[in-house]
Design an enzyme around this catalytic site. Structure first.
Site, mmCIF file in Angstrom:
data_model
loop_
_atom_site.group_PDB
_atom_site.id
_atom_site.type_symbol
_atom_site.label_atom_id
_atom_site.label_comp_id
_atom_site.label_asym_id
_atom_site.label_seq_id
_atom_site.Cartn_x
_atom_site.Cartn_y
_atom_site.Cartn_z
ATOM 1 N N ASN A 11 1.011 -1.131 -0.238
ATOM 2 C CA ASN A 11 0.099 0.060 0.092
ATOM 3 C C ASN A 11 0.814 1.519 -0.523
ATOM 4 O OD1 ASN A 11 -1.894 2.361 1.355
ATOM 5 N ND2 ASN A 11 -3.061 0.771 1.678
ATOM 6 N N HIS A 14 0.709 6.230 1.675
ATOM 7 C CA HIS A 14 1.997 7.406 2.485
ATOM 8 C C HIS A 14 3.093 7.911 1.666
ATOM 9 C CE1 HIS A 14 -0.965 6.691 5.494
ATOM 10 N NE2 HIS A 14 -0.982 5.119 5.180
ATOM 11 N N ARG A 22 4.287 19.069 1.155
ATOM 12 C CA ARG A 22 4.507 19.997 0.946
ATOM 13 C C ARG A 22 4.264 20.629 -1.224
ATOM 14 N NH1 ARG A 22 9.544 20.728 3.229
ATOM 15 N NH2 ARG A 22 9.967 22.225 1.417
ATOM 16 N N HIS A 47 -5.527 3.896 -1.433
ATOM 17 C CA HIS A 47 -7.212 4.142 -1.010
ATOM 18 C C HIS A 47 -7.090 5.176 -1.382
ATOM 19 C CE1 HIS A 47 -9.595 4.094 3.300
ATOM 20 N NE2 HIS A 47 -9.890 4.601 1.902
ATOM 21 N N ARG A 49 -9.645 8.188 -0.917
ATOM 22 C CA ARG A 49 -10.399 8.543 0.598
ATOM 23 C C ARG A 49 -10.923 9.936 -0.278
ATOM 24 N NH1 ARG A 49 -9.486 7.063 5.193
ATOM 25 N NH2 ARG A 49 -10.174 8.920 6.220
ATOM 26 N N ARG A 53 -7.180 12.596 1.056
ATOM 27 C CA ARG A 53 -5.908 12.994 1.715
ATOM 28 C C ARG A 53 -4.715 12.488 1.412
ATOM 29 N NH1 ARG A 53 -6.186 9.990 7.662
ATOM 30 N NH2 ARG A 53 -8.537 11.000 6.985
ATOM 31 N N HIS A 54 -4.412 11.615 0.725
ATOM 32 C CA HIS A 54 -3.176 11.710 -0.415
ATOM 33 C C HIS A 54 -2.944 11.262 -1.704
ATOM 34 C CE1 HIS A 54 -4.992 7.717 1.521
ATOM 35 N NE2 HIS A 54 -4.653 7.682 2.897
ATOM 36 N N GLU A 74 -8.535 0.547 -2.000
ATOM 37 C CA GLU A 74 -9.040 0.688 -1.615
ATOM 38 C C GLU A 74 -10.217 2.019 -1.731
ATOM 39 O OE1 GLU A 74 -6.593 0.845 1.615
ATOM 40 O OE2 GLU A 74 -6.095 -0.798 1.638
ATOM 41 N N THR A 105 -7.759 4.186 8.357
ATOM 42 C CA THR A 105 -9.892 3.305 8.593
ATOM 43 C C THR A 105 -9.820 2.493 9.791
ATOM 44 O OG1 THR A 105 -8.656 2.386 6.777
ATOM 45 C CG2 THR A 105 -11.415 1.217 7.253
ATOM 46 N N GLU A 155 -10.377 -8.620 3.360
ATOM 47 C CA GLU A 155 -9.679 -9.032 3.920
ATOM 48 C C GLU A 155 -9.793 -8.706 5.560
ATOM 49 O OE1 GLU A 155 -7.150 -5.904 2.042
ATOM 50 O OE2 GLU A 155 -6.455 -5.777 4.135
ATOM 51 N N HIS A 195 -3.707 -4.178 7.593
ATOM 52 C CA HIS A 195 -3.863 -3.386 8.960
ATOM 53 C C HIS A 195 -2.447 -3.195 9.741
ATOM 54 C CE1 HIS A 195 -5.234 0.775 10.269
ATOM 55 N NE2 HIS A 195 -6.043 0.422 9.599
ATOM 56 N N GLY A 196 -1.421 -2.330 9.789
ATOM 57 C CA GLY A 196 -1.358 -2.628 10.790
ATOM 58 C C GLY A 196 -0.065 -3.991 11.079
ATOM 59 N N GLY A 217 1.442 -1.499 4.463
ATOM 60 C CA GLY A 217 1.704 -0.053 3.570
ATOM 61 C C GLY A 217 2.769 0.583 4.687
ATOM 62 N N HIS A 218 2.110 1.306 6.012
ATOM 63 C CA HIS A 218 2.453 1.958 6.541
ATOM 64 C C HIS A 218 4.592 2.442 7.454
ATOM 65 C CE1 HIS A 218 3.519 4.974 10.245
ATOM 66 N NE2 HIS A 218 3.253 5.331 9.514
#
Ligand code: PXP
Length: 248
Positions: A11, A14, A22, A47, A49, A53-54, A74, A105, A155, A195-196, A217-218
């Protein structure tokens, strides 16, 4: 019998977060995705959204053209986003719940509570040839509803386990995930998870049976910053060597 290989979907949201912070043109998401592919990722997840936001709309169209691995989009079950998905036709869509103010999420879909609306979208996406996945907590009733809906994938939301700080809670959540994966498989669903997940939580996640793909992802983007910062600093210093000093 050889076990099927567990696939990684990276993912890259980020990487877009860094760009949006920026308003630059970098990092280039196509380049990031290609590097993930080169390292062995079997899919790229983004994702889109509602608050953008990204990931931006242009990213979705661009990556769809440029990726050579499957794209997993997503998204919330929101009419505007569903229209984009039907237009872009990603390989897969993972339907997720979305709240405006959340950091990420939170929790899985309430498939039972939103069955009719979700089924309408699931059917439309399926007719367009898109593989639908429902992001759910490892809850038997939700899994049964997902199977009734006819989505090929679920998922499993691994966030409660991965973010747990109390060992007893973590043990309980991991047991729920293992049971959930077993139940989903028995219901004929293919099982993804995400997730996570990071390198510390991964060994426990690997205890889940019947896994097809992990979407991560993160932690990968964070790790990329750590392992890449030395090279990035060297590159900048190399660029600075052109400095002549003194008055022109
Ligand atoms: N799977 C789903 C459905 C998600 O919503 C997210 C977060 O966007 C992920 C996987 C990846 O989670 P993380 O960034 O914590 O690895």
């Amino acid at each position: 019998m050889t076990k099927p290989v567990l696939r990684l979907g990276v993912n890259i949201d980020h990487a877009a977060t860094l760009r949006q912070a920026r308003g630059t043109l970098y990092p280039d998401l196509v380049e990031v995705a290609r590097l993930c592919e080169r390292a062995g990722a079997k899919g790229i997840t983004i994702h889109l959204r509602e608050d953008r936001r990204h990931i931006q709309d242009a990213d979705v169209y661009n990556l769809r053209k440029q990726l050579s691995v499957p794209m997993n989009l997503e998204m919330a079950n929101a009419p505007e986003i569903v229209r984009i998905a039907l237009n872009v036709c990603p390989t897969e869509v993972c339907l997720v719940p979305e709240k405006r103010r959340e950091l990420t999420t939170e929790g899985g879909l309430d498939v039972i509570g939103h069955f009719t609306a979700l089924r309408k979208t699931c059917d439309a996406l399926t007719r367009a040839g898109i593989g639908v996945s429902l992001f759910v907590d490892p809850d038997l009733r939700q899994l049964e509803a997902a199977a009734r809906m006819g989505a090929p994938y679920v998922e499993l939301h691994t966030g409660a386990f991965c973010d747990a700080t109390r060992p007893a809670f973590a043990r309980r959540e991991l047991a729920r995930l293992i049971e959930g994966a077993r139940a989903a498989h028995a219901l004929g669903l293919r099982v993804n998870a995400g997730h996570g997940i990071n390198l510390a939580t991964l060994p426990s996640i690997l205890r889940l049976p019947y896994l097809d793909t992990l979407n991560i992802g993160h932690s990968i983007i964070c790790r990329a910053v750590s392992v890449g910062v030395e090279r990035a600093t060297r590159e900048m210093l190399a660029g600075m060597r052109a400095y002549q000093g003194g008055e022109p």
